[in-house]
Scaffold this motif. Structure first.
Motif, PDB file in Angstrom:
ATOM      1  N   TRP A 135      47.652  86.090 -20.530  1.00 36.41           N
ATOM      2  CA  TRP A 135      48.790  85.596 -21.135  1.00 36.41           C
ATOM      3  C   TRP A 135      50.123  86.307 -21.213  1.00 36.41           C
ATOM      4  CZ3 TRP A 135      49.914  81.135 -22.795  1.00 36.41           C
ATOM      5  CH2 TRP A 135      50.745  80.384 -23.266  1.00 36.41           C
ATOM      6  N   PHE A 136      50.517  87.265 -21.722  1.00 38.96           N
ATOM      7  CA  PHE A 136      51.664  87.967 -21.366  1.00 38.96           C
ATOM      8  C   PHE A 136      52.272  87.303 -19.848  1.00 38.96           C
ATOM      9  CE2 PHE A 136      54.722  91.589 -20.587  1.00 38.96           C
ATOM     10  CZ  PHE A 136      55.484  91.620 -21.247  1.00 38.96           C
ATOM     11  N   TRP A 137      51.253  88.218 -18.723  1.00 36.73           N
ATOM     12  CA  TRP A 137      52.667  88.231 -17.991  1.00 36.73           C
ATOM     13  C   TRP A 137      51.919  87.009 -16.983  1.00 36.73           C
ATOM     14  CZ3 TRP A 137      54.518  91.579 -15.006  1.00 36.73           C
ATOM     15  CH2 TRP A 137      53.948  93.089 -15.443  1.00 36.73           C
ATOM     16  N   LEU A 138      51.376  85.831 -17.642  1.00 32.70           N
ATOM     17  CA  LEU A 138      52.052  84.237 -17.667  1.00 32.70           C
ATOM     18  C   LEU A 138      53.129  83.648 -18.189  1.00 32.70           C
ATOM     19  CD1 LEU A 138      49.225  81.365 -18.568  1.00 32.70           C
ATOM     20  CD2 LEU A 138      51.594  81.182 -19.083  1.00 32.70           C
ATOM     21  N   TYR A 139      53.482  84.537 -19.595  1.00 32.52           N
ATOM     22  CA  TYR A 139      54.021  83.560 -20.517  1.00 32.52           C
ATOM     23  C   TYR A 139      55.258  84.515 -20.097  1.00 32.52           C
ATOM     24  CZ  TYR A 139      56.746  83.346 -25.172  1.00 32.52           C
ATOM     25  OH  TYR A 139      57.656  83.464 -25.907  1.00 32.52           O
ATOM     26  N   GLY A 140      55.656  85.963 -19.623  1.00 31.91           N
ATOM     27  CA  GLY A 140      56.774  86.478 -18.939  1.00 31.91           C
ATOM     28  C   GLY A 140      57.208  85.401 -17.467  1.00 31.91           C
ATOM     29  N   ALA A 141      56.071  85.677 -16.777  1.00 30.88           N
ATOM     30  CA  ALA A 141      56.448  85.340 -15.189  1.00 30.88           C
ATOM     31  C   ALA A 141      57.196  83.646 -15.676  1.00 30.88           C
ATOM     32  CB  ALA A 141      54.957  85.209 -15.075  1.00 30.88           C
ATOM     33  N   LEU A 142      56.893  82.748 -16.212  1.00 25.63           N
ATOM     34  CA  LEU A 142      57.215  81.781 -16.761  1.00 25.63           C
ATOM     35  C   LEU A 142      58.633  81.520 -16.616  1.00 25.63           C
ATOM     36  CD1 LEU A 142      56.093  78.716 -19.108  1.00 25.63           C
ATOM     37  CD2 LEU A 142      58.597  79.195 -19.310  1.00 25.63           C
ATOM     38  N   PHE A 143      59.215  82.531 -17.802  1.00 22.95           N
ATOM     39  CA  PHE A 143      60.318  82.564 -18.234  1.00 22.95           C
ATOM     40  C   PHE A 143      61.479  83.494 -16.883  1.00 22.95           C
ATOM     41  CE2 PHE A 143      59.010  82.195 -23.001  1.00 22.95           C
ATOM     42  CZ  PHE A 143      60.160  81.973 -23.726  1.00 22.95           C
ATOM     43  N   LEU A 144      60.176  84.617 -16.388  1.00 23.06           N
ATOM     44  CA  LEU A 144      61.468  85.008 -14.951  1.00 23.06           C
ATOM     45  C   LEU A 144      61.301  84.107 -13.745  1.00 23.06           C
ATOM     46  CD1 LEU A 144      59.422  88.769 -14.890  1.00 23.06           C
ATOM     47  CD2 LEU A 144      61.927  88.127 -15.692  1.00 23.06           C
ATOM     48  N   GLY A 162      52.031  74.515 -13.954  1.00 23.47           N
ATOM     49  CA  GLY A 162      51.945  73.976 -15.145  1.00 23.47           C
ATOM     50  C   GLY A 162      53.751  73.613 -15.833  1.00 23.47           C
ATOM     51  N   ALA A 163      54.407  74.969 -15.557  1.00 24.87           N
ATOM     52  CA  ALA A 163      55.997  75.098 -15.545  1.00 24.87           C
ATOM     53  C   ALA A 163      56.346  74.121 -14.454  1.00 24.87           C
ATOM     54  CB  ALA A 163      56.565  76.528 -16.036  1.00 24.87           C
ATOM     55  N   ALA A 164      56.330  73.977 -13.447  1.00 20.15           N
ATOM     56  CA  ALA A 164      56.309  73.097 -12.388  1.00 20.15           C
ATOM     57  C   ALA A 164      55.711  71.441 -12.444  1.00 20.15           C
ATOM     58  CB  ALA A 164      56.003  73.295 -11.142  1.00 20.15           C
ATOM     59  N   ALA A 165      54.806  71.133 -13.138  1.00 19.97           N
ATOM     60  CA  ALA A 165      54.210  70.198 -13.110  1.00 19.97           C
ATOM     61  C   ALA A 165      55.084  69.630 -14.726  1.00 19.97           C
ATOM     62  CB  ALA A 165      52.867  70.032 -13.588  1.00 19.97           C
ATOM     63  N   ALA A 166      55.775  70.528 -15.777  1.00 22.04           N
ATOM     64  CA  ALA A 166      56.357  69.846 -16.648  1.00 22.04           C
ATOM     65  C   ALA A 166      57.636  69.503 -16.630  1.00 22.04           C
ATOM     66  CB  ALA A 166      56.069  71.128 -18.078  1.00 22.04           C
ATOM     67  N   LEU A 167      57.972  70.605 -15.253  1.00 27.00           N
ATOM     68  CA  LEU A 167      59.650  70.199 -15.103  1.00 27.00           C
ATOM     69  C   LEU A 167      60.127  68.717 -14.251  1.00 27.00           C
ATOM     70  CD1 LEU A 167      60.854  74.428 -14.734  1.00 27.00           C
ATOM     71  CD2 LEU A 167      61.448  72.773 -16.920  1.00 27.00           C
ATOM     72  N   GLY A 168      59.127  68.939 -13.955  1.00 28.55           N
ATOM     73  CA  GLY A 168      58.895  67.561 -12.678  1.00 28.55           C
ATOM     74  C   GLY A 168      58.669  65.757 -13.163  1.00 28.55           C
ATOM     75  N   GLU A 169      58.217  66.851 -14.402  1.00 31.44           N
ATOM     76  CA  GLU A 169      58.276  65.302 -15.683  1.00 31.44           C
ATOM     77  C   GLU A 169      59.706  64.732 -16.077  1.00 31.44           C
ATOM     78  OE1 GLU A 169      56.084  63.442 -15.377  1.00 31.44           O
ATOM     79  OE2 GLU A 169      55.101  63.696 -14.047  1.00 31.44           O
ATOM     80  N   GLY A 170      60.154  65.869 -15.915  1.00 27.77           N
ATOM     81  CA  GLY A 170      61.447  65.874 -16.747  1.00 27.77           C
ATOM     82  C   GLY A 170      61.672  66.868 -18.332  1.00 27.77           C
ATOM     83  N   LEU A 171      60.966  67.416 -18.541  1.00 31.94           N
ATOM     84  CA  LEU A 171      60.689  68.341 -19.147  1.00 31.94           C
ATOM     85  C   LEU A 171      62.025  69.239 -19.082  1.00 31.94           C
ATOM     86  CD1 LEU A 171      59.292  69.191 -21.988  1.00 31.94           C
ATOM     87  CD2 LEU A 171      58.546  71.356 -20.732  1.00 31.94           C
ATOM     88  N   SER A 172      63.150  69.607 -19.772  1.00 32.26           N
ATOM     89  CA  SER A 172      64.374  70.659 -19.585  1.00 32.26           C
ATOM     90  C   SER A 172      64.069  72.203 -19.870  1.00 32.26           C
ATOM     91  CB  SER A 172      65.315  70.193 -20.759  1.00 32.26           C
ATOM     92  OG  SER A 172      64.973  70.895 -22.169  1.00 32.26           O
ATOM     93  N   MET A 173      64.299  73.377 -19.217  1.00 30.51           N
ATOM     94  CA  MET A 173      64.440  74.579 -19.782  1.00 30.51           C
ATOM     95  C   MET A 173      64.152  74.901 -20.679  1.00 30.51           C
ATOM     96  SD  MET A 173      65.779  76.423 -15.768  1.00 30.51           S
ATOM     97  CE  MET A 173      67.008  74.374 -15.562  1.00 30.51           C
ATOM     98  N   PRO A 174      65.143  75.229 -21.836  1.00 28.72           N
ATOM     99  CA  PRO A 174      65.010  74.804 -22.791  1.00 28.72           C
ATOM    100  C   PRO A 174      63.568  74.396 -23.941  1.00 28.72           C
ATOM    101  CG  PRO A 174      66.938  74.886 -22.483  1.00 28.72           C
ATOM    102  CD  PRO A 174      66.270  74.150 -21.499  1.00 28.72           C
ATOM    103  N   ALA A 175      63.426  73.822 -23.535  1.00 29.86           N
ATOM    104  CA  ALA A 175      62.283  72.845 -24.361  1.00 29.86           C
ATOM    105  C   ALA A 175      60.846  73.676 -23.684  1.00 29.86           C
ATOM    106  CB  ALA A 175      61.966  71.657 -24.283  1.00 29.86           C
ATOM    107  N   LEU A 176      61.396  74.058 -22.568  1.00 36.74           N
ATOM    108  CA  LEU A 176      59.947  74.769 -21.472  1.00 36.74           C
ATOM    109  C   LEU A 176      60.119  75.913 -22.547  1.00 36.74           C
ATOM    110  CD1 LEU A 176      57.366  74.801 -19.763  1.00 36.74           C
ATOM    111  CD2 LEU A 176      59.597  75.827 -18.230  1.00 36.74           C
ATOM    112  N   PHE A 177      60.633  76.558 -22.794  1.00 35.26           N
ATOM    113  CA  PHE A 177      60.478  77.881 -23.586  1.00 35.26           C
ATOM    114  C   PHE A 177      59.751  77.655 -25.153  1.00 35.26           C
ATOM    115  CE2 PHE A 177      64.900  79.306 -20.906  1.00 35.26           C
ATOM    116  CZ  PHE A 177      63.440  79.870 -19.053  1.00 35.26           C
ATOM    117  N   GLY A 178      60.562  76.185 -25.744  1.00 34.11           N
ATOM    118  CA  GLY A 178      60.218  76.338 -26.762  1.00 34.11           C
ATOM    119  C   GLY A 178      58.442  76.065 -27.059  1.00 34.11           C
ATOM    120  N   ILE A 179      58.215  75.651 -25.897  1.00 33.77           N
ATOM    121  CA  ILE A 179      57.129  74.553 -26.274  1.00 33.77           C
ATOM    122  C   ILE A 179      55.369  76.080 -25.523  1.00 33.77           C
ATOM    123  CG2 ILE A 179      55.225  73.689 -24.176  1.00 33.77           C
ATOM    124  CD1 ILE A 179      57.082  71.213 -24.782  1.00 33.77           C
TER     125      ILE A 179
END
Length: 626
Positions: free
Chosen positions: A237-246, A389-406
């Motif tokens: 999970w940490f690598w998922l979380y960290g890689a998502l930010f990076l 998951g991040a690509a799909a969320a951003l593709g649906e219009g989610l902002s990057m800051p909102a992605l970090f919050g979720i």
């Protein structure tokens, strides 16, 4: 922190550290140089879009982790790991030769084949990297060693990424990239020759080349110990979380902060420095032992600063032209973003280092490398799922800051789930807070607690906090026999109940509960657990060691195991040394943040462990505490 840096002066750690550092550096040097080259000169190599090429390269590099991790784990258990490290470095030099051929032939397929082979190189080295540490380091050095490895890995990633970009943009012919990679690989081979032998734990193992069946088998090895498997899930999970930010740093720097390439480097550097600081602090904060109480602490920070990054992200900074780095740094909001990233790295270090050390410590030596291989497979799987998951969320219009919050909220949910399944993490966190934030604990003789097998721990009883403090100091979980009324306490009752504490009542109060308690103690000892008791039967009323009751004799008659005496000092007269709601004769004489001590004596054979003998041993230990 001098203790962990002292490892860099030892032959049993320094050559290995240098080898893995150079390997991580070279992976990122070649990968980033290739991505930069293909991004800015895509038309010379292929008709594919640059952004598609970048994702294709990332996928090709990570694919071997799915295909060959299981085989790599078997090889690391079957053969000497030092020898494997040297062979992997030879393979790395061959790979750089293939890359040079790809540059000279101007062949994208050959370059992608070299990148795939480099992924194979990392896959083969992964189980060696983490399984060799407990073979060369002592238990009290595991945290420091893992801290250096994690910090070194992230620094190598940062420097390699920067060097790869610079190399791709400065050389006249791209083949020089491969030449640079070959030089680094050769340096890694030279350092690998200094790694001491790490004999194979399972030399008779028959290697199964079927990646699917062996992957399931490796995961089954990991699942044999629930704490180990859930630790692996936490690492993944940490690598998922960290890689998502990076992964979002380039776009975040451009479209949210309004910066250029230098701002991307700044974000990566700040996050990396944070990881290094957090990793290095782990040894000091854990007292050189595997302190899993830091894991909940780390998860709290990952959630809080991930959420704050969402709130701190500025709006309206991005313009038609990127801001210069100095101009960005003059904006106060940017410093809050950088602070959040720094603290995400720090708390990431608190989270990841103890988990790696715990997996190494509690994995069976015969299959440790295969368990590490299962960890690598799950790490790669989680990172791919997170990226999709991040690509799909951003593709649906989610902002990057909102992605970090979720992601931060999801991190809290995952943490609560894991700690609910293994309350030992939560208990150690409570104990760590108690002995680090409220008191200053000194310990002596912890090596007398057996690292495996059953034993009974006996201690004097001076406060309500005794069990928590002893659990926090012990390198192994302890099942304490406790007065059933403690389970009615809101917080401690929940923690003790979920950590296997055994409730007991007197024969006069509830004879059935007393018999059930002795039966559960027998089962725990038969399972090889540590059982802790306070033979005085109640908290001391005058600070002295009271006579021990005969219950210990009954326990040993049914289960003749060794008995480890312990003595606590410094808690008498504190806030916690109260009985039945009434203050002691010297209430609050000792305040918070005072010194307390735990002394552990040599084990006593069951035939000699009479109540009188054990009372005398505990009294002597307490009298010897300075």
């Amino acid at each position: 922190m001098s203790g962990q840096f002292g490892l860099l002066k030892t032959r049993r750690f320094a050559p290995f550290f240098a080898t893995q550092f150079l390997g991580a550096f070279n992976d990122n040097l070649f990968k980033n140089a290739l991505v930069v080259l293909l991004t800015f000169q895509a038309a010379q190599w292929t008709t594919l879009k640059p952004e598609l090429l970048a994702n294709l390269a990332a996928g090709i590099f990570i694919l071997p982790f799915f295909l060959f991790s299981a085989t790599a784990g078997q090889l690391a258990d079957k053969y000497d790991k030092a020898m494997l490290a040297r062979l992997v470095k030879v393979l790395e030099m061959v790979i750089m030769g293939v890359a040079a051929a790809g540059f000279f032939l101007h062949s994208l397929p050959v370059l992608m084949a070299a990148l795939f082979m480099l992924g194979c190189h990392s896959t083969l080295f992964g189980p060696v990297k983490y399984a060799i540490i407990p073979q060369h380091l002592h238990e009290e050095e595991l945290v420091g060693g893992n801290a250096l490895i994690e910090a070194g890995t992230f620094v190598a990633i940062l420097i390699g990424t920067l060097a790869g970009g610079l190399l791709a943009g400065s050389v006249e012919h791209p083949a020089w990239i491969a030449v640079g990679g070959f030089v680094v690989a050769f340096a890694g081979y030279l350092t690998s020759r200094g790694i001491p032998a790490a004999p194979a734990p399972a030399p008779a193992l028959k290697v199964n080349l079927n990646p699917l069946s062996e992957t399931w088998r490796n995961i089954a090895f990991a699942r044999q110990n629930r704490t180990v498997f859930l630790s692996i899930l936490g690492i993944s999970w940490f690598w998922l979380y960290g890689a998502l930010f990076l992964a979002q740093f380039p776009a975040y720097a451009k479209f949210v902060l309004g910066g250029g390439e230098s701002s991307v480097t700044l974000l990566l550097a700040v996050f990396t420095v944070g990881i290094g600081i957090g990793s290095m602090l782990c040894e000091r904060m854990s007292g050189k032992h595997v302190e899993i109480g830091l894991v909940p602490f780390g998860s709290i920070g990952l959630t809080l600063f991930g959420l704050d990054l969402y709130f701190a992200s500025p709006v309206g900074l991005a313009g038609t032209t990127p801001h210069e780095l100095l101009a960005l740094l003059s904006i106060p909001a940017i410093w809050r973003v950088l602070f959040d990233l720094m603290m995400l790295g720090v708390f990431g270090g608190f989270f990841i280092v103890p988990l790696y050390a715990l997996v190494q410590l509690r994995s069976s030596p015969e299959c440790r490398a295969r368990i590490i291989a299962a960890n690598n497979i799950l790490n790669a799987l989680f990172m791919v799922v997170g990226a999709l998951g991040a690509a799909a969320a951003l593709g649906e219009g989610l902002s990057m800051p909102a992605l970090f919050g979720i992601a931060a909220l999801l991190n809290a949910a995952v943490a609560i789930y894991i700690y609910g399944l293994v309350p030992e993490f939560l208990l150690r966190f409570v104990a760590w807070l108690l002995v680090k934030a409220i008191y200053r604990l000194r310990t002596t003789g912890l090596e007398n607690i057996p690292q495996e097998g059953a034993a009974v721990l006996v201690a004097n009883h001076v406060s309500f906090a005794d069990a928590v403090i002893i659990m926090g100091a012990s390198p192994r979980p302890i099942r304490f026999v406790m007065d059933h009324r403690i389970f009615k306490t809101p917080l401690l009752g929940f923690v003790f109940r979920h950590c296997g504490a055994i409730p007991i009542a007197s024969a006069k109060e509830d004879p059935a509960m007393m018999e059930a308690a002795f039966a559960e103690v027998a089962r725990a000892l038969a399972n090889g657990d540590l059982v802790g008791i306070f033979p005085e039967g109640h908290i001391t009323r005058d600070g002295e060691v009271q006579p021990f009751r005969p219950g210990i004799s009954r326990i040993l008659a049914a289960n003749p195991v060794s008995v480890v005496p312990m003595a606590l000092s410094g808690l008498w007269g504190s806030f916690f040394s109260r009985v039945d709601g009434h203050a002691m004769q010297t209430p609050f004489r000792r305040g918070l943040f005072s010194d307390i001590a735990l002394s552990v004596g040599a084990a006593v054979a069951p035939a000699e462990a009479t109540p009188e003998c054990l009372q005398a041993r505990v009294r002597d230990l307490r009298g010897n505490i300075r």
